[in-house]
Design a protein around this motif. Sequence first.
Motif, PDB file in Angstrom:
ATOM      1  N   ALA A   1      -4.287   9.854   0.174  1.00  0.00           N
ATOM      2  CA  ALA A   1      -4.600  10.506   1.451  1.00  0.00           C
ATOM      3  C   ALA A   1      -5.235   9.548   2.453  1.00  0.00           C
ATOM      4  O   ALA A   1      -5.119   9.752   3.669  1.00  0.00           O
ATOM      5  CB  ALA A   1      -5.525  11.698   1.217  1.00  0.00           C
ATOM      6  N   VAL A   2      -5.927   8.508   1.963  1.00  0.00           N
ATOM      7  CA  VAL A   2      -6.564   7.558   2.881  1.00  0.00           C
ATOM      8  C   VAL A   2      -5.741   6.273   3.040  1.00  0.00           C
ATOM      9  O   VAL A   2      -6.191   5.320   3.667  1.00  0.00           O
ATOM     10  CB  VAL A   2      -8.004   7.217   2.429  1.00  0.00           C
ATOM     11  N   GLY A   3      -4.539   6.246   2.460  1.00  0.00           N
ATOM     12  CA  GLY A   3      -3.651   5.106   2.653  1.00  0.00           C
ATOM     13  C   GLY A   3      -3.728   4.029   1.607  1.00  0.00           C
ATOM     14  O   GLY A   3      -3.299   2.889   1.849  1.00  0.00           O
ATOM     15  N   CYS A   4      -4.268   4.359   0.439  1.00  0.00           N
ATOM     16  CA  CYS A   4      -4.385   3.373  -0.648  1.00  0.00           C
ATOM     17  C   CYS A   4      -3.307   3.603  -1.707  1.00  0.00           C
ATOM     18  O   CYS A   4      -2.559   4.564  -1.667  1.00  0.00           O
ATOM     19  CB  CYS A   4      -5.751   3.493  -1.324  1.00  0.00           C
TER      20      CYS A   4
ATOM     21  N   PRO B   1     -12.945   3.970   3.537  1.00  0.00           N
ATOM     22  CA  PRO B   1     -12.016   5.048   3.182  1.00  0.00           C
ATOM     23  C   PRO B   1     -11.707   5.108   1.686  1.00  0.00           C
ATOM     24  O   PRO B   1     -11.695   6.188   1.091  1.00  0.00           O
ATOM     25  CB  PRO B   1     -10.766   4.726   4.010  1.00  0.00           C
ATOM     26  N   SER B   2     -11.472   3.951   1.080  1.00  0.00           N
ATOM     27  CA  SER B   2     -11.158   3.953  -0.347  1.00  0.00           C
ATOM     28  C   SER B   2     -12.384   4.324  -1.174  1.00  0.00           C
ATOM     29  O   SER B   2     -12.275   4.996  -2.203  1.00  0.00           O
ATOM     30  CB  SER B   2     -10.603   2.593  -0.788  1.00  0.00           C
ATOM     31  N   ARG B   3     -13.573   3.916  -0.735  1.00  0.00           N
ATOM     32  CA  ARG B   3     -14.796   4.286  -1.450  1.00  0.00           C
ATOM     33  C   ARG B   3     -15.064   5.794  -1.332  1.00  0.00           C
ATOM     34  O   ARG B   3     -15.509   6.426  -2.285  1.00  0.00           O
ATOM     35  CB  ARG B   3     -15.978   3.471  -0.917  1.00  0.00           C
ATOM     36  N   ARG B   4     -14.774   6.343  -0.172  1.00  0.00           N
ATOM     37  CA  ARG B   4     -14.925   7.785  -0.001  1.00  0.00           C
ATOM     38  C   ARG B   4     -14.000   8.530  -0.966  1.00  0.00           C
ATOM     39  O   ARG B   4     -14.394   9.513  -1.601  1.00  0.00           O
ATOM     40  CB  ARG B   4     -14.613   8.152   1.450  1.00  0.00           C
ATOM     41  N   ALA B   5     -12.769   8.041  -1.086  1.00  0.00           N
ATOM     42  CA  ALA B   5     -11.825   8.653  -2.022  1.00  0.00           C
ATOM     43  C   ALA B   5     -12.305   8.496  -3.458  1.00  0.00           C
ATOM     44  O   ALA B   5     -12.189   9.421  -4.273  1.00  0.00           O
ATOM     45  CB  ALA B   5     -10.450   8.023  -1.846  1.00  0.00           C
TER      46      ALA B   5
ATOM     47  N   ALA C   1      -7.726   0.480   2.282  1.00  0.00           N
ATOM     48  CA  ALA C   1      -6.869   1.021   3.328  1.00  0.00           C
ATOM     49  C   ALA C   1      -6.817   0.094   4.531  1.00  0.00           C
ATOM     50  O   ALA C   1      -6.022   0.307   5.440  1.00  0.00           O
ATOM     51  CB  ALA C   1      -7.374   2.401   3.751  1.00  0.00           C
ATOM     52  N   SER C   2      -7.662  -0.939   4.530  1.00  0.00           N
ATOM     53  CA  SER C   2      -7.739  -1.843   5.676  1.00  0.00           C
ATOM     54  C   SER C   2      -7.701  -3.282   5.194  1.00  0.00           C
ATOM     55  O   SER C   2      -7.932  -3.575   4.023  1.00  0.00           O
ATOM     56  CB  SER C   2      -9.015  -1.572   6.473  1.00  0.00           C
ATOM     57  N   ARG C   3      -7.444  -4.196   6.135  1.00  0.00           N
ATOM     58  CA  ARG C   3      -7.237  -5.594   5.766  1.00  0.00           C
ATOM     59  C   ARG C   3      -8.520  -6.423   5.708  1.00  0.00           C
ATOM     60  O   ARG C   3      -8.610  -7.379   4.933  1.00  0.00           O
ATOM     61  CB  ARG C   3      -6.261  -6.239   6.745  1.00  0.00           C
TER      62      ARG C   3
END
Length: 254
Positions: free
Chosen positions: A118-121, A40-44, A86-88
């Motif tokens: 938007a992706v939680g970062c 998700p963070s790489r997509r952002a 966005a994830s652990r």
Amino acid sequence: MFDSRLALASLSGESDAQWARNAETHAGAAFLGGIAIDEPSRRAARRLVERDREEFLPDEPLAFIECELDALDDAPIRPGFNVRSASRAPIREIAELCREHDAIIELNAHCRQDELCAVGCGETLLRDAHRLCEQVETAADTGATVSVKVRAEVPGVSLPDTARWVEEAGADLIHVDAMDSESVIRDVADATDLFVIANNGVRDGDTARKYLEYGADAVSVGRPSDRPAILRRVREAVDDWFEAETEPAAGAGG
């Protein structure tokens, strides 16, 4: 934590091992990155690149981080890596790698770009202390030294409360972008026993001394981190401050 109380703050797409090497005679620590480490963070981050922002987007983030830390193993500067996730799950791998290199893993709760939030970062984590503390716990459980990068002036967010919560979760440092609220450094320093790094507008001795007077344990330089003249005068001010703080009072001694 690190000897010289001047750190270099991460600059997306710019802060790599060579950048740290170029300033190693001035700074005691350098935070590389920031780097997106989960999908998700790489997509952002890819969306940010599409609008002409510099980003680190290697095919294998873990391998990239390992290569950069390897390049600093013999450097007289303590490395850190600012990571966005966005994830652990990937945080554990990065934290273990940082521990092996005596590097600091810095969890990014700071970036405010819409794509990342938007992706939680980034700044989103400041508004969701439970998730932020979960990330801290994941990193701290590996035995790594953990920093959290935060910013002031986020509506509804109390940085002193956040500092207490991440300290309880296992953080060792808090890296505060004070924005236009320099006195927030005092509030954070008074609230916890975390090692406090003050960031924003550090260009000269006066600014560095102000942050230290507020209770910061160190200051960091961002955009001017490639300007030796600025680093030199900030380093001199920081060294002078701590030398004066440790001098025995007049008349002390036997």
